[in-house]
Scaffold this active site. Structure first.
Site, mmCIF file in Angstrom:
data_model
loop_
_atom_site.group_PDB
_atom_site.id
_atom_site.type_symbol
_atom_site.label_atom_id
_atom_site.label_comp_id
_atom_site.label_asym_id
_atom_site.label_seq_id
_atom_site.Cartn_x
_atom_site.Cartn_y
_atom_site.Cartn_z
ATOM 1 N N LEU A 1 -10.181 -5.662 37.536
ATOM 2 C CA LEU A 1 -11.223 -6.666 37.282
ATOM 3 C C LEU A 1 -10.836 -7.995 37.913
ATOM 4 C CD1 LEU A 1 -13.698 -7.913 35.864
ATOM 5 C CD2 LEU A 1 -12.248 -8.205 33.837
ATOM 6 N N ASP A 2 -9.767 -8.559 37.411
ATOM 7 C CA ASP A 2 -9.239 -9.830 37.912
ATOM 8 C C ASP A 2 -7.721 -9.710 37.944
ATOM 9 O OD1 ASP A 2 -8.501 -12.420 38.454
ATOM 10 O OD2 ASP A 2 -9.185 -13.253 36.555
#
Length: 839
Positions: free
Chosen positions: A517-518
């Protein structure tokens, strides 16, 4: 049959009395007759996997195999082949298919009047075509006879780009591409014919870069050997099949622009997985075409779509049976009598075959002949190239390290595809067993701190997905390099992982990082927006991004406004890390140790939500990685609900987020409560102080809001501490249980990009990309889905050959991030983009 009868042949079903049997295609294993000489195209000389059982049967049945493909003269040229009529049929077929493809895309052309090859009794009528569309052909020799009936002009490869951009719309341009035009040495460049013949592995093809981008129709008739460079790899195809940014159809036509230049491919060589790597299955005369798109989908029922039309019929000449038979028979006839002298029951040494026939004998007397003994080694090499021990059902083995919440979507996605044999390996065997049972995969115990155990599990799999704590990725990477096994992880590239880059390239493996995701989806959405602007002539002035995984608002009922669905250590550690970003041309550095929480700022981009954000690590390096070095602002931040930073500051000031060992927290030391530990941190000698007095002293240190926050989290209670050596690790364990996201609670992932743009006419705008994903109580958390799904998709892309870059890799190439985003959207993970004018 009547033609054979007229020639005096005897027609009968039983051929067992014959000593020599001539055929064309491979013979079914159960029809092979022992002690005979067979002549046909065996497709075994490259150790083609599908035909190895037939080769084994030929050896077991003492069959002498003569392969037409290896009947060669002294100069190494084939003397018996269907080549010409394969080319004739292929050209007719692809022109027929091109008419249907263009019609489906909204363009009526004269190609609509061409039928399939088997419609023509005498090769093809001599039509004169008044074309309204320019096609650039890579022409094989067998197809030029048909091509020359069209209004055409031949051009050399170096002129392809010019005619692609400025050529006449009333003719077809042909380009005959030779080896010297697209093969170059890996080291030093240049081309040497004799060297290539001896060492094809030293060369690469630049066809995809220099010729394919300006080619509309490709006719491929090259001979491809195992060590030879591929003409078009899977990543090449993905790049070529991306939508064009500039319409290239002549304006006079007035029809819609086409999705990309590459319209059609006719693979006359029909070598699955060979020079056209993505062509893994042949088409048939009944179903001659399929549409292949950038996401590796194949559609045999439609001519409309974003892909390229592919025709790859492996018995192409049978569409022109009389001409092909006469042509092939005339070539074979001079060698027929020599072949018919063969007696497979006698030793090969007792025969006196011509050099042409002798060189084409693959097997004799139950073994491979000396010239073809390499097939055994090639078979073993092919098995090794698949990297690992094959399972009984020929599945590709993949192992997932870790069994936490993020692992479940990875297992679920890969388990959908029956070609993968998935194993979950974890130190928590009960969790691994539960995942295995839920999704019908395997599980096993793994101590990831044991280097030998890592090497063992890596060596028995083709790809390792590491969802372990990030500090273990270096050891996993080293194990994968030593085992020549691909690796995928959702985490940032650690220095110890980057160190194995050259070793990974040497081992021929991909170590793909930052596909969660990040980091992960944030990169993909950023690059999609940035490249779209740049491809249309815009300039990126600023890039500001925030991302965070949060409890759903109704479950953020604690002082941190936060809950954990994974190990909290990384979250806590990040709050005391340093950060660095670029703001209006100035580099801003935030020191480690707790300053980060002091620079948090309120965010209001989603009405109804009280967010705050703070810088995340070193943002400045992404200016070059994203290709926006001229931007005056580059900021990547972490997103939280308002109140998180204030509570974290209180914890830091009090000493709860200290990563250094504390004597009172030694696992072997005496028991201690949170209240007693708080007294120690306050420097109170008398730990029996009244509770209200303790709160007063704490408020003096932290302020009333901070003191109340720590109290509400139970950090002043009389509960015994489970000591983990350092305050940070002890608090991490405590919060993982105290603030655990319960099974009936959901989480919430929010990602936000704000991209400042200036256009060539001076217009300014801001592009706002927002993604919000809510977890599903019955399925997966939002964090698990947004980390696990892109990781699983990326792993499958590596396994399927869509990602072939070797070494330590990031998902920044358009052919990678576009496919990842496309497949994430198919899974329901989408983002919304809004454009706001700033002038």
């Amino acid at each position: 049959m009547q033609s054979y009868i007229n020639a005096g042949a005897i027609i009968q079903e039983d051929i067992s009395e014959a000593s020599v049997i001539f055929g064309v295609k491979q013979t079914p294993v159960d029809l092979l007759i022992p002690n005979k000489t067979y002549c046909f195209f065996s497709h075994t000389i490259k150790a083609q996997e599908a035909n190895m059982p037939m080769l084994d049967a030929i050896l077991a049945k003492n069959i002498r195999l003569i392969d037409y493909e290896k009947l060669m003269d002294d100069a190494g040229n084939r003397v018996v082949a269907f080549g010409k009529y394969a080319g004739v049929a292929g050209m007719i077929n692809i022109l027929h298919g091109l008419g249907l493809r263009l019609l489906a895309l909204g363009h009526h052309t004269p190609f609509m009047h061409i039928g399939p090859a088997h419609n023509y009794r005498n090769s093809m009528p001599k039509h004169i075509f008044n074309t309204i569309f320019s096609i650039h052909l890579f022409v094989s020799l067998g197809s030029q006879e048909i091509f020359q009936e069209l209004p055409h002009e031949y051009v050399p490869p170096e002129m392809l780009r010019k005619v692609a951009e400025h050529g006449s719309p009333n003719k077809i341009y042909g380009c005959e591409v030779r080896r010297r035009h697209h093969l170059v040495r890996k080291n030093g460049g240049g081309y040497d014919h004799e060297e290539y013949e001896e060492h094809p592995e030293r060369y690469i093809s630049v066809f995809a870069q220099k010729i394919a981008p300006y080619t509309s129709v490709l006719l491929n008739g090259i001979y491809w050997a195992v060590d030879s460079p591929k003409l078009l790899t899977i990543p090449d195809a993905k790049h070529l099949l991306m939508p064009s940014h500039t319409p290239w159809l002549p304006k006079s036509v007035g029809a819609p622009a086409l999705p990309h230049r590459m319209l059609a491919i006719c693979d006359i060589s029909a070598d699955p997985g060979g020079s056209i790597e993505f062509m893994t299955d042949c088409t048939t005369i009944d179903t001659p075409f399929c549409l292949y798109d950038a996401d590796r989908n194949k559609d045999t029922k439609s001519f409309k779509g974003p892909g390229v039309l592919v025709c790859s019929i492996d018995n192409m000449p049978t569409q022109l049976p009389r001409e092909s038979t006469d042509f092939f028979g005339d070539l074979l006839y001079p060698y027929a009598e020599d072949i018919m002298s063969s007696d497979a029951s006698r030793p090969l040494e007792e025969h006196k075959f011509s050099s042409v026939v002798q060189g084409a004998i693959i097997t004799s007397n139950g073994k491979l002949t000396p010239s073809y003994e390499y097939i055994n080694e090639l078979r073993m090499s092919n098995i090794r190239s698949r990297h690992k021990v094959e399972r009984d059902d020929e599945q590709t083995p993949v192992v997932i390290l870790g069994s936490g919440l993020v692992s479940a979507p990875v297992v679920e996605y890969l388990a959908r595809d029956s070609k993968f044999a998935v194993t979950v390996a974890s130190q928590v065997k009960e969790e691994a067993d539960e995942l295995a049972q839920r999704y019908g995969v395997s599980s096993e115990y793994l101590d990831a701190s044991d280097d030998q155990a890592l090497k063992k599990i890596a060596s028995s799999n083709r790809l390792v997905i590491s969802l372990l704590p990030y500090e273990l990725h270096g050891a996993v990477a080293r194990a994968c390099v030593s085992s020549r096994t691909h690796m995928v992880t959702a985490s940032y590239v650690r220095p110890e992982v980057q160190e194995v880059d050259e070793d990974a390239k040497e081992a021929g493996i991909t170590i793909l990082n930052e596909v969660g995701l990040d980091p992960g989806i944030d990169h993909l959405l950023a690059l999609e927006c940035i490249h779209d602007v740049q491809n249309h002539g815009g300039r990126i002035d600023s890039f500001v991004s925030y991302c965070g995984g949060l409890p759903a608002p109704e479950f953020s009922d604690n002082a941190l406004r936060y809950k954990f669905s994974w190990n909290p250590r990384g979250v806590l550690l990040n709050t005391i890390s340093a950060a660095k970003y670029l703001s209006r041309g100035q580099v801003v550095e935030v020191l480690s140790g707790g300053e980060l929480m002091s620079v948090a700022r309120d965010l209001d981009f989603l009405p109804g939500f009280a967010f705050e954000g703070f810088p995340n690590r070193d943002s400045t390096k992404y200016s070059s990685l994203y290709g926006i070095d001229d931007a005056h602002t580059m900021f990547r931040g972490t997103l939280r609900y308002k109140g998180f930073a204030e509570t974290m500051k209180a914890m830091q000031l009090f000493g709860f987020v200290d990563p250094n060992p504390h004597p009172s927290l030694h696992p072997e030391g005496p028991q201690i409560t949170w209240r007693q530990f708080a007294c120690e941190l306050l420097g109170l000698v008398d730990q029996s102080i009244f509770y209200e007095n303790l709160k007063t002293r704490l408020s003096e240190r932290l302020g009333s809001v901070g003191a109340s926050a720590l109290e509400s989290l139970g950090l002043l209670s009389d509960d015994l501490i489970v000591k983990c050596g350092t305050p940070l690790d002890t608090l991490s364990l405590y919060l993982s249980k105290r603030l655990q996201l319960e099974k009936d609670e959901t989480d919430f992932v929010v990602l936000r990009h704000e991209v400042g743009v200036t256009w060539s006419d001076g217009r300014r705008e801001r592009r706002e990309v927002t993604m919000a994903v809510r977890g599903d109580v019955a399925q997966h958390t939002a964090m698990a889905r947004t980390v696990g799904l892109p990781t699983a998709i990326a792993a499958k892309m590596v396994l399927d050959g869509e990602i072939q870059q070797r070494g330590v890799v990031l998902p920044f190439a358009p052919v990678v991030y576009k496919s990842l985003l496309s497949r994430l959207r198919a899974e329901g993970i989408t983002a919304k983009e809004v454009i706001r004018p700033l002038n």
